[in-house]
Design a protein around this motif. Sequence first.
Motif, PDB file in Angstrom:
ATOM      1  N   LYS A 103       0.853  -1.192   0.000  1.00  0.00           N
ATOM      2  CA  LYS A 103       0.000   0.000   0.000  1.00  0.00           C
ATOM      3  C   LYS A 103       0.895   1.252   0.000  1.00  0.00           C
ATOM      4  N   VAL A 104       0.737   2.090  -1.008  1.00  0.00           N
ATOM      5  CA  VAL A 104       1.621   3.235  -1.196  1.00  0.00           C
ATOM      6  C   VAL A 104       0.824   4.533  -1.219  1.00  0.00           C
ATOM      7  N   ALA A 105       1.340   5.528  -0.518  1.00  0.00           N
ATOM      8  CA  ALA A 105       0.811   6.884  -0.598  1.00  0.00           C
ATOM      9  C   ALA A 105       1.870   7.771  -1.247  1.00  0.00           C
ATOM     10  N   VAL A 106       1.425   8.810  -1.934  1.00  0.00           N
ATOM     11  CA  VAL A 106       2.346   9.680  -2.659  1.00  0.00           C
ATOM     12  C   VAL A 106       2.152  11.120  -2.188  1.00  0.00           C
ATOM     13  N   ALA A 107       3.232  11.715  -1.688  1.00  0.00           N
ATOM     14  CA  ALA A 107       3.218  13.137  -1.322  1.00  0.00           C
ATOM     15  C   ALA A 107       3.756  13.935  -2.508  1.00  0.00           C
ATOM     16  N   GLY A 108       2.987  14.930  -2.927  1.00  0.00           N
ATOM     17  CA  GLY A 108       3.355  15.683  -4.123  1.00  0.00           C
ATOM     18  C   GLY A 108       2.908  14.959  -5.381  1.00  0.00           C
ATOM     19  N   ALA A 109       1.693  14.406  -5.337  1.00  0.00           N
ATOM     20  CA  ALA A 109       1.242  13.504  -6.394  1.00  0.00           C
ATOM     21  C   ALA A 109       0.973  14.183  -7.726  1.00  0.00           C
ATOM     22  N   VAL A 148       2.558   7.891  -9.446  1.00  0.00           N
ATOM     23  CA  VAL A 148       1.168   7.419  -9.474  1.00  0.00           C
ATOM     24  C   VAL A 148       0.965   6.465 -10.651  1.00  0.00           C
ATOM     25  N   LYS A 149       1.487   6.813 -11.809  1.00  0.00           N
ATOM     26  CA  LYS A 149       1.364   5.942 -12.990  1.00  0.00           C
ATOM     27  C   LYS A 149       2.059   4.607 -12.749  1.00  0.00           C
ATOM     28  N   LEU A 150       3.237   4.654 -12.106  1.00  0.00           N
ATOM     29  CA  LEU A 150       3.965   3.426 -11.780  1.00  0.00           C
ATOM     30  C   LEU A 150       3.118   2.514 -10.916  1.00  0.00           C
ATOM     31  N   ILE A 151       2.548   3.071  -9.860  1.00  0.00           N
ATOM     32  CA  ILE A 151       1.755   2.275  -8.922  1.00  0.00           C
ATOM     33  C   ILE A 151       0.562   1.647  -9.622  1.00  0.00           C
ATOM     34  N   GLN A 152      -0.065   2.391 -10.504  1.00  0.00           N
ATOM     35  CA  GLN A 152      -1.256   1.894 -11.182  1.00  0.00           C
ATOM     36  C   GLN A 152      -0.962   0.758 -12.157  1.00  0.00           C
ATOM     37  N   ARG A 153       0.243   0.680 -12.674  1.00  0.00           N
ATOM     38  CA  ARG A 153       0.538  -0.380 -13.636  1.00  0.00           C
ATOM     39  C   ARG A 153       1.245  -1.587 -13.014  1.00  0.00           C
ATOM     40  N   GLU A 154       1.609  -1.490 -11.739  1.00  0.00           N
ATOM     41  CA  GLU A 154       2.292  -2.606 -11.077  1.00  0.00           C
ATOM     42  C   GLU A 154       1.318  -3.386 -10.205  1.00  0.00           C
ATOM     43  N   GLU A 155       1.232  -4.688 -10.428  1.00  0.00           N
ATOM     44  CA  GLU A 155       0.270  -5.511  -9.702  1.00  0.00           C
ATOM     45  C   GLU A 155       0.570  -5.614  -8.216  1.00  0.00           C
ATOM     46  N   ASN A 156       1.846  -5.478  -7.838  1.00  0.00           N
ATOM     47  CA  ASN A 156       2.189  -5.646  -6.422  1.00  0.00           C
ATOM     48  C   ASN A 156       2.178  -4.332  -5.646  1.00  0.00           C
ATOM     49  N   LEU A 157       1.684  -3.267  -6.276  1.00  0.00           N
ATOM     50  CA  LEU A 157       1.555  -1.979  -5.610  1.00  0.00           C
ATOM     51  C   LEU A 157       0.111  -1.492  -5.724  1.00  0.00           C
ATOM     52  N   THR A 158      -0.354  -0.817  -4.677  1.00  0.00           N
ATOM     53  CA  THR A 158      -1.689  -0.240  -4.736  1.00  0.00           C
ATOM     54  C   THR A 158      -1.671   1.156  -4.128  1.00  0.00           C
ATOM     55  N   LEU A 159      -2.310   2.101  -4.782  1.00  0.00           N
ATOM     56  CA  LEU A 159      -2.333   3.495  -4.328  1.00  0.00           C
ATOM     57  C   LEU A 159      -3.442   3.681  -3.301  1.00  0.00           C
TER      58      LEU A 159
END
Length: 276
Positions: free
Chosen positions: A15-21, A30-41
């Motif tokens: 589970k990842v949060a992004v500061a300065g998204a 954000v784009k990276l997280i959305q395309r990687e199956e092992n990451l979730t925003l």
Amino acid sequence: MDASRSHRSDMAPIKVAVAGATGRMGQEVVKLIQREENLTLVGATARSKVGQDVGEVIRIGRVEVPLTDSLDDVLAQGPDVLVDFTTPDLVYENTEKAISYGVRPVVGTTGLTEKEIQELDSRCQEAGIGGIIAPNFAIGAVLMMVFTAKAARYMPHLEIIEMHHDRKLDAPSGTALKTAELISQERQELKQGHPEEKETLEGARGGYKDGYRVHSVRLPGLVAHQEVLFSDAGQLLTIRHDSLHRESFMPGVKLAIEDVMSRRGLVYGLEKILDL
């Protein structure tokens, strides 16, 4: 890298949060997280467009994560990792706050002092979590820095020229400072140039570090570039890296996100988690 860090695809997504998204780097994360199956925003902060869906704001489609200007609200949702690409005036406070919530920081924002980095490492150790601060997440840039340090053993006369876009707030860049740090570990201070050299235009020779000079260039259209010039009798060696798009930093960001899940303490520099 050990096996526990290379098989996260079999586990629950991180589970990842992004500061300065909504910043240039934040959007790529954000784009990276959305395309990687092992990451979730799970959260995203920004100074504007609060309440709007971050995916719609950066034009990748709705992702069901609204922007907020409250980092506390995001951290309270329990992310595993906070990726920070904000500004030098916010990064220490953001990182300190993340650690206080037990959230692992992955920081690409530059401007932290050595003392601040040491303090954040101590806080990570106390909290039993990992963290990474990297002045540059591009794998090629890390290799450039490592190769530069090795070359400095044998060709100690050198100068650093770093070039970035004209919206960058700090000079020299974090990459240049990290390069200088690695050089200092391999090369004794050596006073270069004519002993009676004088600048007729202030700053013309750049910043001074252990006898050599560091030059910063800021121009529109640039992304992130650095070259190190080495000179010796009858020869010139140039070691250079160019990031032509911010996507170049994303493999390193992904690697850092995965690495901090099994690390304790904070490291400075992506080379610390690569098998170099």
